[in-house]
Design a protein around this motif. Structure first.
Motif, short mmCIF file in Angstrom:
data_model
loop_
_atom_site.label_atom_id
_atom_site.label_comp_id
_atom_site.label_asym_id
_atom_site.label_seq_id
_atom_site.Cartn_x
_atom_site.Cartn_y
_atom_site.Cartn_z
N GLU A 1 4.56 21.38 1.29
CA GLU A 1 5.55 21.88 0.43
C GLU A 1 5.27 22.03 -0.99
O GLU A 1 5.80 22.83 -1.65
CB GLU A 1 6.90 21.40 0.61
N VAL A 2 4.26 21.43 -1.42
CA VAL A 2 3.71 21.43 -2.85
C VAL A 2 3.24 22.81 -3.24
O VAL A 2 2.57 23.54 -2.69
CB VAL A 2 2.57 20.39 -3.03
N LYS A 3 3.72 23.16 -4.61
CA LYS A 3 3.43 24.59 -4.95
C LYS A 3 2.17 24.51 -5.99
O LYS A 3 2.43 24.73 -7.27
CB LYS A 3 4.59 25.04 -5.62
N VAL B 1 0.12 4.82 12.40
CA VAL B 1 -0.37 4.74 11.06
C VAL B 1 0.84 5.40 10.29
O VAL B 1 1.17 6.62 10.62
CB VAL B 1 -1.55 5.75 10.78
N CYS B 2 1.36 4.78 9.20
CA CYS B 2 2.36 5.10 8.42
C CYS B 2 2.06 5.31 6.85
O CYS B 2 1.34 4.24 6.30
CB CYS B 2 3.48 3.67 8.81
N VAL B 3 2.78 6.17 6.29
CA VAL B 3 2.49 6.29 4.96
C VAL B 3 3.98 6.82 4.54
O VAL B 3 4.62 7.28 5.29
CB VAL B 3 1.44 7.19 4.56
N GLN B 4 4.46 6.39 3.42
CA GLN B 4 5.71 6.57 2.77
C GLN B 4 5.78 8.05 2.47
O GLN B 4 5.06 8.76 1.89
CB GLN B 4 6.01 5.72 1.58
N ALA B 5 7.05 8.85 2.92
CA ALA B 5 7.17 10.05 2.60
C ALA B 5 7.31 10.01 1.11
O ALA B 5 7.86 9.25 0.45
CB ALA B 5 8.45 10.65 3.44
N PRO B 6 6.94 11.39 0.26
CA PRO B 6 6.50 12.55 0.99
C PRO B 6 5.00 12.44 1.21
O PRO B 6 4.50 13.62 1.57
CB PRO B 6 6.82 13.36 -0.23
N LEU B 7 4.36 11.48 1.36
CA LEU B 7 3.02 11.61 1.85
C LEU B 7 2.80 11.56 3.23
O LEU B 7 4.07 11.40 4.07
CB LEU B 7 2.27 10.31 1.30
N ALA B 8 1.83 12.15 4.01
CA ALA B 8 1.97 12.52 5.32
C ALA B 8 0.37 12.43 5.97
O ALA B 8 -0.48 12.46 4.80
CB ALA B 8 2.34 14.05 5.76
N VAL B 9 0.18 12.32 7.03
CA VAL B 9 -1.20 12.00 7.71
C VAL B 9 -1.32 13.14 8.99
O VAL B 9 -0.06 13.76 9.33
CB VAL B 9 -1.31 10.53 8.51
N ASN C 1 7.37 18.10 -1.59
CA ASN C 1 7.45 18.53 -3.12
C ASN C 1 8.01 17.55 -4.44
O ASN C 1 8.88 17.86 -4.92
CB ASN C 1 8.03 19.83 -3.31
N CYS C 2 7.67 16.23 -4.10
CA CYS C 2 7.95 15.27 -4.88
C CYS C 2 7.02 14.15 -4.96
O CYS C 2 6.19 13.92 -4.12
CB CYS C 2 9.34 14.67 -4.72
N PHE D 1 0.62 15.68 -12.40
CA PHE D 1 0.97 15.46 -11.22
C PHE D 1 1.00 17.03 -10.49
O PHE D 1 1.23 17.84 -10.92
CB PHE D 1 2.23 14.78 -11.02
N LEU D 2 0.78 16.79 -9.05
CA LEU D 2 0.88 17.99 -8.20
C LEU D 2 2.15 18.83 -8.24
O LEU D 2 2.21 19.90 -8.16
CB LEU D 2 0.40 17.68 -6.74
N THR D 3 2.99 17.88 -8.70
CA THR D 3 4.58 18.45 -8.43
C THR D 3 4.95 19.10 -9.82
O THR D 3 6.11 19.56 -9.94
CB THR D 3 5.69 17.31 -8.21
N GLY D 4 3.98 19.25 -10.71
CA GLY D 4 4.13 20.01 -11.98
C GLY D 4 4.49 19.03 -13.28
O GLY D 4 4.41 19.39 -14.23
#
Length: 757
Positions: free
Chosen positions: A298-300, A326-334, A361-362, A449-452
């Motif tokens: 969702e990252v712009k 395998v777990c990562v904390q949202a908003p990260l994903a695998v 997107n955060c 940051f990628l989120t702006g």
């Protein structure tokens, strides 16, 4: 011999060479006369329908003409006749006639005659159902326990049960293992259909409650119920032999030895890494993927980077059904979070590769992941295996969520970290963000940051301080954490054991409270959307019921714009659902920002008060109790309860405060004023010498030795600090924490140097 015999009371011969079957006879008060006198209804395969009302003057008299109330030719063979409550809107009895391809429901009525011929009877067709399959027989009754009406079930020649809810067709089901049709009836006591299969077995089918439906991973679908099996075991006769106490003692010692071996602590407590049965390791690639593996991000941004993680599972024993999560904390994903392997043999290994990327997107509040392997280890006493787990953690690179950028001079939020060592060049501690050729930029660094958003890191040339600044409070967290970790790793490599970071500025509580209010406002909006959706759903169902009533009516009435109201309500429901979904996404982003800011506040408090690892763990458990935020249990009420507990225990000022009781139920508060007041009071108690502890003894001692007041003196860096008697710690005052925004604690010359790009 029997005492009773069948004595002739009334009889007649029907037609000439007509054929009849079991379902062609029915007895009921079909004309609803109210006298309680039943009539005889007979149908034949020739299509004749006859209704009789027998009443001989004397036993043995011939049939009177008035005994035949009605005789009609329906032109189709009659398979079965039944009388029941088959018409909606009335509980009167009606006649159902089953033909090969049609079901007809008639109303039978009579009018008083004016001549000697008697009353006149006629039938009126109420409705009919054209059947898609050839019928065999039918049954009727209050299926499902309905009140005031009867439903009809027709069995076709090919084994399909067709259910009709009066004027409407309900549904159909095929009988299992069907070969030939058999008799069909309905039992109202058990609410089930009973038939005889081709195997000459009586079967009962039951629209059944309380059944447990399970589906296994290999596709086995099963319906079962909770019950018991009869005990077929019969106890053998007691052998009247004398007890051998020596053998009994020997057996007891043997069993005790087995129990002792099975309950050793070394099998219960976690083993060291070298002696584990299964070891899982995760290796994060030092470089980002050349070709990004991000999916549906969702990252712009123009390109969302990803990093490869290599996970290896090493087994020293036989591991059955190993499963890797395998777990990562949202908003990260695998790219893939579940892996299933075949059984692992001793001294074997499995390796998988996956990629991690930023999906939401955060910015995340943590750059860490977790690998968990579950498996079964077989033993002699348990060949199916004992369930066990093995896990490991891994850290993700900062470049996954941000990249180097031009530093920014101005920012809304600034914090300053003090150290006891000279500043280190960013080329040394941030080689992944600094170009070695740019020597003039070694004391200032920008993170985009990628989120702006953007964050700037500055190192003072004349003092041992670092400043982190950004327009968003939550964006300070990850950069501050990375700075602290990289400095500690650098000095650890230099064999420097006395390196320490401290914080002497003011805790940014007001900015932190703004994030709390934003998150809580979205929670209130979610509650409002839920209530509005519930109201509109009730309205939508009410309009549907009224429309269905109009559609079922035999004499349709005008819709009176009900269809327009239904469409408008439907659009409102859809709009509210979309708004609620958008609010849910905003609430997730707000909660992620709140967690980042909470991590930052915890770090600043720990550096400010020089807390131990145990005390920091108490802080994290207090302010970060939830991994996810829900309407049923939210962050605000949970943190408020935890902070209130600490204020009345280890941070209490008197025994009176310790006697206060907390609420027995956690519920969503009306506002955040109490929470913000308690957090401010929490920091104030820490500033006055309070220490975090979960033991009751230290809490009692703390209430005695806590100082009653503090004095403030101006410092050269223009900040007011609280001096605790008997302590060398310089702490910010309560008024400053509650009102003043965060300011850099740099001296004048260091501030001038730090402001330079």
């Amino acid at each position: 011999m029997s005492l009773f015999k069948a004595r002739d009371w009334w009889s007649t011969i029907l037609g000439e060479k007509e054929e009849f079957d079991l379902g062609c006879l029915c007895v009921a008060d079909v004309d609803n006369s109210g006298s309680g006198q039943d009539k005889i209804i007979v149908g034949s395969y020739m299509g004749y329908l006859r209704i009789f009302n027998p009443h001989p003057v004397k036993p043995g008299d011939e049939v009177q003409p008035e005994d035949l109330l009605l005789e009609v030719q329906l032109r189709e063979p009659i398979l079965q006749v039944e009388v029941g409550k088959f018409v909606s809107g009335t509980e009167g009895l009606h006649l159902a006639v089953l033909h090969c391809r049609k079901l007809c429901v008639y109303a039978v009525s009579g009018t008083l005659g004016n001549v000697e011929h008697g009353n006149q009877y006629q039938i009126k067709l109420m409705y009919e159902h054209n059947l898609q399959r050839t019928a065999c027989n039918m049954t009727y009754g209050p299926f499902g326990g309905v009140k005031g009406r009867d439903l009809i079930c027709i069995q076709s020649m090919d084994g399909m049960l067709m259910l009709f809810e009066q004027e409407s067709y309900a549904f159909g089901r095929f009988l299992p293992g069907f070969l030939l049709p058999g008799p069909l009836t309905y039992s109202s006591r058990t609410d089930s259909f009973i038939t005889v299969s081709s195997c000459r077995q009586v079967e009962s089918y039951k629209d059944l409650k309380g059944v447990i439906v399970t589906l296994s991973d290999d596709g086995h679908l099963q319906c079962s119920y909770l019950g018991t099996d009869p005990s077929l075991f019969q106890a053998p006769k007691v052998d009247s032999r004398e007890i051998n106490y020596e053998e009994l003692d020997a057996e007891m010692k043997k069993l005790q030895k087995i129990i002792k071996e099975a309950t050793k602590t070394q099998d219960i407590l976690p083993k060291s890494e070298k002696h584990r049965d299964v070891i899982v390791t995760a290796e994060v690639s030092p470089d980002l993927d050349a070709e990004s593996q991000a999916i549906d991000s969702e990252v712009k941004a123009e390109s969302v980077p990803s990093v490869t993680v290599k996970i290896t599972i090493q087994s020293r024993v036989t591991a059955q059904k190993p499963n890797l999560a395998v777990c990562v904390q949202a908003p990260l994903a695998v790219t893939c979070d579940q892996f299933v392997f075949d059984d692992l043999e001793p001294d074997s290994s499995e390796t998988v590769m996956l990629s991690v990327f930023l999906k939401g997107n955060c910015s995340p509040s943590e750059l860490e992941g977790n690998c968990l392997v579950s498996y079964n280890r077989p033993t002699e006493l348990n060949p199916e295996g004992i369930p066990k787990v093995a896990e490991c953690n891994f850290s993700l690179p900062l470049r996954l969520i941000c990249f180097p950028a031009q530093p920014s001079k101005a920012a809304n939020h600034k914090i300053t970290i003090d150290t006891n060592k000279p500043p280190i060049s960013f080329v040394t501690i941030f080689p992944d963000f600094v170009d070695p050729s740019e020597d003039d930029q070694t004391n200032v660094l920008g993170f985009q940051f990628l989120t702006g958003s953007k964050t700037t890191l500055l190192a003072s040339k004349t003092s041992q301080r670092y400043r982190i600044q950004s327009d968003q409070l939550e964006d300070l967290w990850l950069i501050t954490k990375q700075l602290k970790l990289r400095l500690e790793e650098h000095f650890k490599k230099q064999n420097c054991k006395d390196f320490a970071c401290t914080f002497s500025g003011s805790i940014p509580l007001q900015e932190y409270f703004e994030l709390i209010d934003q998150h809580f406002e979205l929670r209130l909006n979610a509650e409002k959307f839920r209530e509005l959706l519930s109201e509109r759903a009730v309205q939508f169902r009410a309009i549907e019921r009224r429309l269905l009533t109009r559609f079922k009516d035999k004499t349709p009435a005008p819709l009176q714009h009900l269809d327009t109201l239904l469409e408008g309500t439907f659009r409102e429901v859809i709009a509210l659902a979309d708004a609620a979904e958008e609010n849910q996404a905003n609430m997730f982003r707000a909660f992620t920002k709140l967690k980042s800011a909470t991590h930052l506040v915890i770090m600043l408090i720990s550096l400010w008060q020089k807390l131990s690892a145990d005390q920091v763990a108490i802080l994290e458990a207090t302010f970060l109790p939830l991994a996810e935020d829900t309407q049923e249990l939210g962050w605000e009420e949970t943190v408020d309860a935890a902070v209130s507990y600490l204020l009345r225990t280890c941070l209490s000022k008197s025994s009176k405060e310790q006697a206060l009781t907390l609420g027995s139920q956690l519920c969503m508060p009306k506002d955040t004023s109490r929470l913000k007041k308690n957090i401010t009071l929490f920091c104030d108690r820490l500033a006055k010498g309070g220490r975090l502890s979960l033991s009751t003894e230290s809490a009692t001692q703390q209430a005695v030795v806590m100082p009653g007041g503090c004095t403030t003196i101006p410092e050269s860096d223009l900040e007011e600090r609280t001096v605790i008697p008997g302590s060398t710690a310089m702490l910010p005052s309560h008024g400053q924490m509650a009102k003043q925004k965060s300011k850099p604690a740099l001296s004048e010359d260091a501030a001038e140097e730090a402001e330079k790009p």
